[in-house]
Design a protein around this motif. Structure first.
Motif, PDB file in Angstrom:
ATOM      1  N   GLU A  68       0.964  -1.135  -0.264  1.00  0.00           N
ATOM      2  CA  GLU A  68       0.247   0.350  -0.073  1.00  0.00           C
ATOM      3  C   GLU A  68       0.771   1.024   0.197  1.00  0.00           C
ATOM      4  O   GLU A  68       1.575   1.198   1.073  1.00  0.00           O
ATOM      5  N   VAL A  69       0.729   2.140  -0.658  1.00  0.00           N
ATOM      6  CA  VAL A  69       1.126   3.394  -0.852  1.00  0.00           C
ATOM      7  C   VAL A  69      -0.025   4.247  -0.793  1.00  0.00           C
ATOM      8  O   VAL A  69      -1.152   4.271  -0.741  1.00  0.00           O
ATOM      9  N   VAL A  70       0.350   5.695  -0.578  1.00  0.00           N
ATOM     10  CA  VAL A  70      -0.819   7.041  -1.005  1.00  0.00           C
ATOM     11  C   VAL A  70      -0.422   7.839  -1.727  1.00  0.00           C
ATOM     12  O   VAL A  70       1.231   8.520  -1.924  1.00  0.00           O
ATOM     13  N   LEU A  71      -1.136   8.293  -2.996  1.00  0.00           N
ATOM     14  CA  LEU A  71      -0.617   8.969  -4.106  1.00  0.00           C
ATOM     15  C   LEU A  71      -1.496   9.866  -3.560  1.00  0.00           C
ATOM     16  O   LEU A  71      -3.103   9.761  -3.109  1.00  0.00           O
ATOM     17  N   PRO A  72      -0.493  11.429  -3.877  1.00  0.00           N
ATOM     18  CA  PRO A  72      -1.441  12.542  -4.146  1.00  0.00           C
ATOM     19  C   PRO A  72      -2.917  12.434  -5.438  1.00  0.00           C
ATOM     20  O   PRO A  72      -3.047  11.552  -5.763  1.00  0.00           O
ATOM     21  N   ILE A  73      -4.266  13.525  -4.380  1.00  0.00           N
ATOM     22  CA  ILE A  73      -4.796  13.388  -5.395  1.00  0.00           C
ATOM     23  C   ILE A  73      -4.676  14.688  -6.021  1.00  0.00           C
ATOM     24  O   ILE A  73      -4.984  14.792  -7.518  1.00  0.00           O
ATOM     25  N   ILE A  74      -3.882  15.336  -6.138  1.00  0.00           N
ATOM     26  CA  ILE A  74      -3.682  16.713  -6.960  1.00  0.00           C
ATOM     27  C   ILE A  74      -3.197  16.727  -7.524  1.00  0.00           C
ATOM     28  O   ILE A  74      -1.604  16.032  -6.996  1.00  0.00           O
ATOM     29  N   LEU A 106      -7.716  17.371 -10.384  1.00  0.00           N
ATOM     30  CA  LEU A 106      -7.603  16.305  -9.335  1.00  0.00           C
ATOM     31  C   LEU A 106      -8.253  14.785  -9.888  1.00  0.00           C
ATOM     32  O   LEU A 106      -8.507  14.656 -10.784  1.00  0.00           O
ATOM     33  N   ILE A 113       0.535   8.934 -12.000  1.00  0.00           N
ATOM     34  CA  ILE A 113       1.458   9.614 -11.150  1.00  0.00           C
ATOM     35  C   ILE A 113       2.432   8.265 -10.808  1.00  0.00           C
ATOM     36  O   ILE A 113       3.681   8.183 -10.523  1.00  0.00           O
ATOM     37  N   LEU A 117       6.602   7.587 -10.821  1.00  0.00           N
ATOM     38  CA  LEU A 117       7.234   7.825  -9.765  1.00  0.00           C
ATOM     39  C   LEU A 117       8.084   6.242  -9.686  1.00  0.00           C
ATOM     40  O   LEU A 117       8.857   5.797  -9.507  1.00  0.00           O
ATOM     41  N   LEU A 132       1.657  -2.032  -6.969  1.00  0.00           N
ATOM     42  CA  LEU A 132       1.492  -0.803  -5.264  1.00  0.00           C
ATOM     43  C   LEU A 132      -0.591  -0.520  -5.342  1.00  0.00           C
ATOM     44  O   LEU A 132      -0.549  -0.197  -6.985  1.00  0.00           O
ATOM     45  N   GLN A 136      -8.326   5.501  -2.032  1.00  0.00           N
ATOM     46  CA  GLN A 136      -8.125   7.111  -2.305  1.00  0.00           C
ATOM     47  C   GLN A 136      -9.100   7.424  -2.598  1.00  0.00           C
ATOM     48  O   GLN A 136     -10.311   7.264  -3.668  1.00  0.00           O
ATOM     49  N   ASN A 137      -9.685   8.923  -2.544  1.00  0.00           N
ATOM     50  CA  ASN A 137     -10.916   9.608  -2.696  1.00  0.00           C
ATOM     51  C   ASN A 137     -10.359   9.766  -4.763  1.00  0.00           C
ATOM     52  O   ASN A 137      -9.257   9.676  -5.390  1.00  0.00           O
TER      53      ASN A 137
END
Lengths: 573, 573
Positions: A68-74, A106, A113, A117, A132, A136-137
């Motif tokens: 699990e990762v967290v990617l930007p929304i913006i 958004l 992205i 990465l 990965l 997320q929204n």
């Protein structure tokens, strides 16, 4: 949790805006509230369901080797320009500028992205395969947000991306995800079916959608009862071709058809069956006018047409443009004498003899139209929608049809993103290759709505235990009766201590009202404490998904409830 | 997890952009990557730390009676116009339009949307108190995003909102949250201090910040070693007043001070101490020019000035505007003869006798300036920054100073939002009252950085066990040695089965490199399997936060490790 403290505002009336049952019930039972068109707040009960769904998804993604990762929304526009999708997404993408006038969007999805990465962080075959994911929204500025959580503008997705050395690796990652998705939806209690699917704006060359079967679903799918074929009608191949007609070609003839525009009107007016008509539909394909022909009894399939043309945007042509080209309004247009516009005809069209088409003159149609003699198509292709009963393209048995809600989709992307963005790896011999990718999405908030579409009755929601906001509700029939109140409180404390997710309805309200609300919210197991059962040393126990209530002894009730819950949970493993 | 599969790309060099240690180490150890200025991706290790932080936060919020919800990130402008903050937020707010040109923002905070929700769903005293929270991305378009996760444009926050009947209820909710916040930060292993704070753009009348003490912190705070007083210098009251000076007022005199502009330059040039100077600073307060005076040895406190003026925007005045009013450039301006501009003077100013100020003529200053005689201030107020050693405003003991990272803030909002948005409840007598609110934020991603600021050494991060991405790392010194390889694998499987969060470094790399990487990443407990220990039936065990390595018998190691972890974890309860 005590009901007196829980923010679960139920509604007696069905909100007018809610067209389908999941939307109605999630609003009425106090799981969600609308903040703006297509944008929702999840109230505590809704958030609890989401948390359960997310947990199931995480378990299955981790088990399949996902990290699990967290990617930007913006996301910066540059990346989307590199992949070429800044344009493709059109109005569906929310765009904005920062204080320095730099452009962002958004994220409607995250291929760009994550590829960027991986381009920076992965360079050796030793680092592959790599899976990965994130929860997320996502944002899509839908033209018509509707159906509550089914078609929102802000929604929650799980998206996983696979990175492999080659097609064989991708096949393995794809198979793992296919299995993981089947596990997720089974564990959520969904009746679902994976179907072959179009790849749309995500692209790639191979895709399956996971469809939760529901009459309210926006997707139409066909499947074979004999073999394993199943596909979204958007891409289901039309295998049947008509038998040649042994009829003598008649001369072309213009006939007056005043006020008769639709296939139904014209065929009734002329006393012929709709399959003798040629439907001519004008589109703008990336701005260029094209004409598409299907038989009068068929539906044109826009996805097939767009894929055939390979265009980015396909929209129905502006009627004024059609008028300018044909000299007649929509309803009286046809292929005969049409010039300057490419004509794409469905594979059934050349089999027509003495057909009827618009005369390109207002109020008139042509009879005796014979393709090849009276007009020439620029190309023939499978452009029509398959119907129930047609032969399966795999085995020939008649196809069945169903509607579904797309809760997940898996794609083989190949090198569609790694190539333009330059995400490569070096093999054992020091050779550089583009990474081979797949992507895999689950609509988390949409799955919540799909579960409700499948699990409800006229009284409310019937949550599968695996995703229920709470497992058990305790209802004392009368809170004024101190014996009942204390018995309920004691049972509540005992269940809490035993690790059961339990709600105590501690409000001083009529028992009937509390039953109605518990049914509406859909707690799986209801324990009722009344005057009579209390005196008999029993508690009334009822599953929400069953009709029958049983009086069980209070003595030993907690371990018994635990056991009942464990047994019920087995359904969702 | 096996290191060969984990995406944790470490960097040997410190990235040039990273100014402070948390930013450097989180990048170098492979926890985060920059996606755009102030916008980060969390890699698997980073995501694991976030998950631990979020879990601690959820537990403490739930224990305090909080109910979790999910509010939209994208919020309609109308709500912000109702509260009047659409303007207040200025350029810091990301704004966008949808396809229908309707205006939205990306929530920098969620008071408006939650107040609107509660306005619709809560109407009776029976529904109060209510504590709602979420963990969600927030957006602020910072002028200078920097310091990695400490000042980002997209960041993760927990925000809780309390709804009460009255001030007494709010006091109780505030006390609960104050306690919950103390628990959260203690459990994360932070050395922190709650301080009185300004309320800024959130508003309200009472606030505390929770400061993680760190020399790199952007906030400056003062605290008393004798009593419990602690405050952000932004609001710390200056209690000390100077002693009156027994000096005969001299006449005003213009002296040439060519090229001398700063306090240091002028005081050195004239041979006086800086406390004899009057510093005159021009601001634009909501567009209107004002002059603020503090003694030359003091710092003007802009937050105090803004709060005193009650203006929305306070910025240093454009030098050309200052020139137009004073007839001299910044550096030579002063209050004598100044007209058309209100003058606000710090409380120390009237005590000055024979002071020095700019002459409003380039290259000249005035000596013999006597406030009251030579100029009149429009108002006197506490406008300066308090310094270490000054008396505590509570007990008079000398104040100490420290720097801190604001990891949380709690606010008593009162009716600031409920009043304009009309969120009311009806009491037992049927009377309507505005709901009394509080709000409470924790910077989740910022807390991650703050932990690193406090827990590191020259080799890398030293994660507190409670928030570590994994608990244990196993390092076989040589993977080529099949004995070591099998021993490591066996220990890994045993620890996994025992529920320990363990990483096996299964890469065929030099042992030294693996140690360096394990220290950089900061796994709390390291188990090393080498040739010698293997033959002796032991394993080398070392806590990251301690220097000493111990050889423990392999026999019974797993329960012993479990016990060591449990004991260590006690520190964070």
């Amino acid at each position: 949790m005590r009901t007196s403290e829980l923010l679960a505002p139920t509604l007696r009336e069905t909100p007018a805006e809610a067209e389908i049952v999941s939307h109605q019930l999630l609003l009425r039972a106090g799981f969600i509230r609308k903040a703006a068109a297509g944008i929702y707040t999840y109230l505590p009960l809704g958030r609890r369901v989401l948390a359960k769904l997310e947990r199931i998804i995480r378990e299955e993604m981790d088990r399949a080797g996902g990290q699990e990762v967290v990617l930007p929304i913006i996301q910066p526009a540059e990346l989307w320009q590199e992949s070429g999708r800044w344009e493709v997404y059109g109005e569906e993408m929310f765009r904005l500028r920062d204080r320095h006038q730099r452009q962002f969007c958004l994220g409607p999805t995250h291929e760009e992205i994550i590829t960027a990465l991986v381009r920076s962080e992965v360079n050796s075959y030793k680092q592959l395969p790599l899976l990965l994911y994130q929860i997320q929204n996502k944002y899509r500025d839908e033209r018509r947000p509707r159906f509550g959580l089914l078609r929102g503008r802000e929604f929650i997705m799980k998206d996983l991306y696979s990175f492999d050395r080659d097609q064989e690796g991708l096949n393995q990652s794809y198979a793992k995800m296919y299995q993981a998705y089947s596990n997720v939806f089974r564990r959520c209690g969904l009746d679902f079916r994976p179907v072959q699917a179009d790849t749309g704006a995500i692209g790639g060359n191979y895709s399956h959608e996971f469809m939760a079967l529901a009459s309210t679903g926006e997707a139409l799918l066909v499947y074979c009862q004999k073999c394993d074929y199943a596909a979204n009608v958007e891409i289901a191949a039309a295998r049947a071709l008509p038998k040649p007609v042994a009829e003598t070609p008649q001369p072309l003839k213009e006939v007056a058809t005043p006020g008769q525009k639709t296939v139904a009107e014209v065929s009734a007016f002329l006393g012929i069956t709709p399959d003798r008509l040629i439907k001519t539909i004008f589109y703008e394909a990336d701005g260029q006018l094209v004409a598409a022909l299907v038989r009068g009894d068929r539906e044109l399939n826009e996805v097939k047409l767009q894929n055939y043309l390979g265009c980015r945007h396909l929209v129905l042509a502006d009627p004024e443009k059609v008028m300018a080209v044909c000299g007649a309004p929509v309803g009286y247009v046809g292929p005969v004498g049409l010039s300057g516009v490419p004509i794409y005809a469905d594979l059934e069209i050349p089999y027509l003899v003495n057909a009827v088409a618009g005369a390109n003159r207002e109020g008139y149609h042509l009879t005796g139209v014979n393709p090849g003699r009276d007009f020439k198509a620029d190309a023939f292709a499978d452009l029509r929608q398959v119907e129930a009963g047609e032969p399966c393209p795999q085995c020939g048995a008649p196809l069945s049809q169903a509607r579904g809600i797309e809760v997940g989709q898996v794609f083989q992307l190949g090198t569609k993103y790694s190539q333009p963005l330059g995400a490569t790896y070096t093999d054992e011999q020091g050779q550089e290759h583009p990474i081979v990718m797949g992507c895999y999405g689950i609509g988390v908030s949409r799955t919540m709505a799909a579960v409700v579409e499948q699990h409800h009755d006229e009284h409310g929601i019937i949550w599968p235990l695996s995703v229920a906001p709470f497992e058990v509700v305790i209802i004392p029939a009368s809170l004024k009766d101190s014996g009942q109140r204390e018995a309920a409180e004691g049972l509540y404390q005992e269940l809490l201590a035993a690790g059961v997710e339990v709600v105590l309805d501690d409000r001083d309200e009529r028992a009937g009202m509390k039953f109605v609300e518990a049914d509406l919210i859909g707690y799986p197991l209801r324990l009722t404490i009344g005057k009579k059962t209390l005196s008999q040393g029993t508690v009334d126990v009822k599953w929400r998904h069953e009709g029958q209530e049983a009086a069980l002894p209070r003595e030993g009730l907690v371990p018994r409830v635990k056991e009942m819950l464990a047994r019920e949970m087995e359904k969702y493993r």
